[in-house]
Write a protein that holds these residues in place. Structure first.
Motif, PDB file in Angstrom:
ATOM      1  N   MET A   1       0.819  -1.206   0.000  1.00  0.00           N
ATOM      2  CA  MET A   1       0.000   0.000   0.000  1.00  0.00           C
ATOM      3  C   MET A   1       0.855   1.259   0.000  1.00  0.00           C
ATOM      4  O   MET A   1       0.573   2.211  -0.713  1.00  0.00           O
ATOM      5  CB  MET A   1      -0.930  -0.008   1.205  1.00  0.00           C
ATOM      6  CG  MET A   1      -2.114  -0.938   1.058  1.00  0.00           C
ATOM      7  SD  MET A   1      -3.246  -0.746   2.438  1.00  0.00           S
ATOM      8  CE  MET A   1      -4.544  -1.878   1.952  1.00  0.00           C
TER       9      MET A   1
ATOM     10  N   LYS B   1      -2.446   3.199  -7.286  1.00  0.00           N
ATOM     11  CA  LYS B   1      -3.505   2.505  -6.547  1.00  0.00           C
ATOM     12  C   LYS B   1      -4.863   2.878  -7.142  1.00  0.00           C
ATOM     13  O   LYS B   1      -5.123   4.046  -7.422  1.00  0.00           O
ATOM     14  CB  LYS B   1      -3.467   2.865  -5.059  1.00  0.00           C
ATOM     15  CG  LYS B   1      -2.179   2.427  -4.357  1.00  0.00           C
ATOM     16  CD  LYS B   1      -2.071   0.925  -4.341  1.00  0.00           C
ATOM     17  CE  LYS B   1      -0.817   0.463  -3.629  1.00  0.00           C
ATOM     18  NZ  LYS B   1       0.412   0.754  -4.375  1.00  0.00           N
ATOM     19  N   LYS B   2      -5.711   1.895  -7.328  1.00  0.00           N
ATOM     20  CA  LYS B   2      -7.030   2.123  -7.911  1.00  0.00           C
ATOM     21  C   LYS B   2      -8.092   1.420  -7.068  1.00  0.00           C
ATOM     22  O   LYS B   2      -8.041   0.211  -6.870  1.00  0.00           O
ATOM     23  CB  LYS B   2      -7.084   1.616  -9.348  1.00  0.00           C
ATOM     24  CG  LYS B   2      -8.373   1.958 -10.071  1.00  0.00           C
ATOM     25  CD  LYS B   2      -8.310   1.565 -11.539  1.00  0.00           C
ATOM     26  CE  LYS B   2      -9.597   1.955 -12.273  1.00  0.00           C
ATOM     27  NZ  LYS B   2      -9.540   1.620 -13.711  1.00  0.00           N
TER      28      LYS B   2
ATOM     29  N   VAL C   1      -8.578   1.564  -3.862  1.00  0.00           N
ATOM     30  CA  VAL C   1      -8.137   1.126  -2.533  1.00  0.00           C
ATOM     31  C   VAL C   1      -8.510   2.215  -1.529  1.00  0.00           C
ATOM     32  O   VAL C   1      -7.982   3.325  -1.581  1.00  0.00           O
ATOM     33  CB  VAL C   1      -6.620   0.866  -2.501  1.00  0.00           C
ATOM     34  CG1 VAL C   1      -6.206   0.305  -1.139  1.00  0.00           C
ATOM     35  CG2 VAL C   1      -6.212  -0.085  -3.618  1.00  0.00           C
ATOM     36  N   THR C   2      -9.406   1.906  -0.622  1.00  0.00           N
ATOM     37  CA  THR C   2      -9.954   2.932   0.269  1.00  0.00           C
ATOM     38  C   THR C   2      -9.488   2.818   1.721  1.00  0.00           C
ATOM     39  O   THR C   2     -10.029   3.503   2.590  1.00  0.00           O
ATOM     40  CB  THR C   2     -11.498   2.886   0.242  1.00  0.00           C
ATOM     41  OG1 THR C   2     -11.938   1.592   0.669  1.00  0.00           O
ATOM     42  CG2 THR C   2     -12.019   3.152  -1.164  1.00  0.00           C
TER      43      THR C   2
ATOM     44  N   ILE D   1      -5.971   2.829   2.775  1.00  0.00           N
ATOM     45  CA  ILE D   1      -4.527   3.047   2.876  1.00  0.00           C
ATOM     46  C   ILE D   1      -4.249   3.962   4.064  1.00  0.00           C
ATOM     47  O   ILE D   1      -4.765   5.078   4.135  1.00  0.00           O
ATOM     48  CB  ILE D   1      -3.969   3.660   1.590  1.00  0.00           C
ATOM     49  CG1 ILE D   1      -4.261   2.748   0.394  1.00  0.00           C
ATOM     50  CG2 ILE D   1      -2.472   3.907   1.713  1.00  0.00           C
ATOM     51  CD1 ILE D   1      -3.867   3.341  -0.946  1.00  0.00           C
TER      52      ILE D   1
ATOM     53  N   CYS E   1      -3.028   7.823  -8.461  1.00  0.00           N
ATOM     54  CA  CYS E   1      -4.026   7.045  -7.733  1.00  0.00           C
ATOM     55  C   CYS E   1      -5.420   7.438  -8.219  1.00  0.00           C
ATOM     56  O   CYS E   1      -5.653   8.579  -8.614  1.00  0.00           O
ATOM     57  CB  CYS E   1      -3.907   7.281  -6.228  1.00  0.00           C
ATOM     58  SG  CYS E   1      -2.406   6.584  -5.504  1.00  0.00           S
TER      59      CYS E   1
ATOM     60  N   SER F   1      -9.287   6.225  -4.626  1.00  0.00           N
ATOM     61  CA  SER F   1      -8.674   5.693  -3.404  1.00  0.00           C
ATOM     62  C   SER F   1      -8.774   6.703  -2.264  1.00  0.00           C
ATOM     63  O   SER F   1      -9.017   7.889  -2.483  1.00  0.00           O
ATOM     64  CB  SER F   1      -7.208   5.327  -3.654  1.00  0.00           C
ATOM     65  OG  SER F   1      -7.099   4.316  -4.642  1.00  0.00           O
TER      66      SER F   1
ATOM     67  N   SER G   1      -3.526  12.348  -9.979  1.00  0.00           N
ATOM     68  CA  SER G   1      -4.513  11.489  -9.329  1.00  0.00           C
ATOM     69  C   SER G   1      -5.909  12.035  -9.578  1.00  0.00           C
ATOM     70  O   SER G   1      -6.092  13.230  -9.837  1.00  0.00           O
ATOM     71  CB  SER G   1      -4.245  11.400  -7.828  1.00  0.00           C
ATOM     72  OG  SER G   1      -2.973  10.828  -7.577  1.00  0.00           O
TER      73      SER G   1
ATOM     74  N   THR H   1      -9.705  10.923  -5.730  1.00  0.00           N
ATOM     75  CA  THR H   1      -8.945  10.405  -4.587  1.00  0.00           C
ATOM     76  C   THR H   1      -9.054  11.375  -3.414  1.00  0.00           C
ATOM     77  O   THR H   1      -9.033  12.595  -3.607  1.00  0.00           O
ATOM     78  CB  THR H   1      -7.474  10.202  -4.981  1.00  0.00           C
ATOM     79  OG1 THR H   1      -7.382   9.129  -5.924  1.00  0.00           O
ATOM     80  CG2 THR H   1      -6.609   9.868  -3.773  1.00  0.00           C
TER      81      THR H   1
END
Length: 234
Positions: free
Chosen positions: A75, A88-89, A91-92, A94, A110, A113, A129, A132
């Motif tokens: 992460m 990162k796609k 991913v909530t 981190i 990202c 996320s 990003s 995000t």
């Protein structure tokens, strides 16, 4: 036991799940099957059978812990004093636990996320990003957003400086009184809004847009003076 070879022993390994966790009834996905009348009578409920089940449970636990550790490491990585979160796609969860105030955080490419930075950090940079969100505590220097879209920032503590460059859509949530001392610099950016708490807990949050249109005129001394366009409601 003289006729050991006449009773075949067959051990079969069954993996019924993608993850190596135990089922809800405590049975490991590893199962050992003994075929043959002799072994069915001799080992059913025996110490050996229970030992094999325990071994299979431990193996499954080791694989699960390894998988979890790999996920956590992937992460965010710490290189020197810089935390890096990239590519990162969706991913909530981190979370970066800052251990020294001289550490910084870099978020790159990202999408969809959520990154939470816990502890006082020197700076945070968000680059390339979209969609995000970044939640952080105290900032020593600055937070910068560049080449991004539809980002959300939540400042829970001090935020001396915030720069937003070439970004389409940014919402900044200032959660504390000290956070209102922030200096915000925007360039080539649109749809930038700042949200602060209401005067009381019962009041709605206050949302204020940062101007993206400006008017420039010559002053009496011949110099150009630029000011934001004010839209007056009818």
């Amino acid at each position: 036991f003289g006729s050991f070879t006449t009773f075949p022993l067959k051990i079969k390994l069954n993996l019924n799940r993608s993850d190596l966790f135990c089922s809800s009834d405590g049975v490991s996905p590893f199962s050992f099957h003994f075929q043959g009348t002799f072994f069915e009578r001799s080992f059913r409920g025996s110490f050996l059978k229970r030992s094999l089940r325990l071994v299979s449970l431990l193996i499954g636990l080791c694989f699960a812990l390894t998988k979890l550790q790999t996920k956590l490491i992937s992460m965010a990585t710490l290189t020197g004093t810089r935390w890096v979160v990239e590519n990162k796609k969706g991913v909530t969860d981190i979370v970066i636990n800052v251990t020294e105030s001289k550490q910084s955080v870099q978020i790159f490419k990202c999408e969809g996320s959520v990154i939470t930075v816990k502890g006082k950090v020197a700076s945070i940079s968000i680059d390339a990003s979209k969609k995000t969100a970044v939640i952080f505590d105290a900032i020593i220097s600055t937070v910068s957003v560049v080449n991004s879209a539809s980002v959300q920032l939540q400042a829970n503590d001090a935020l001396p400086s915030l720069t937003i460059d070439n970004t389409s859509g940014a919402t900044v949530y200032i959660q504390s009184a000290i956070g209102k001392q922030v200096e915000i610099v925007t360039s080539a950016s649109t749809e930038v809004n700042v949200v602060t708490p209401g005067k009381t807990e019962n009041d709605d949050p206050v949302e204020q847009p940062i101007p993206q249109q400006f008017v420039t005129k010559f002053a009496a001394n011949g110099k150009l003076v630029t000011s934001p366009v004010e839209h007056v409601g009818v």
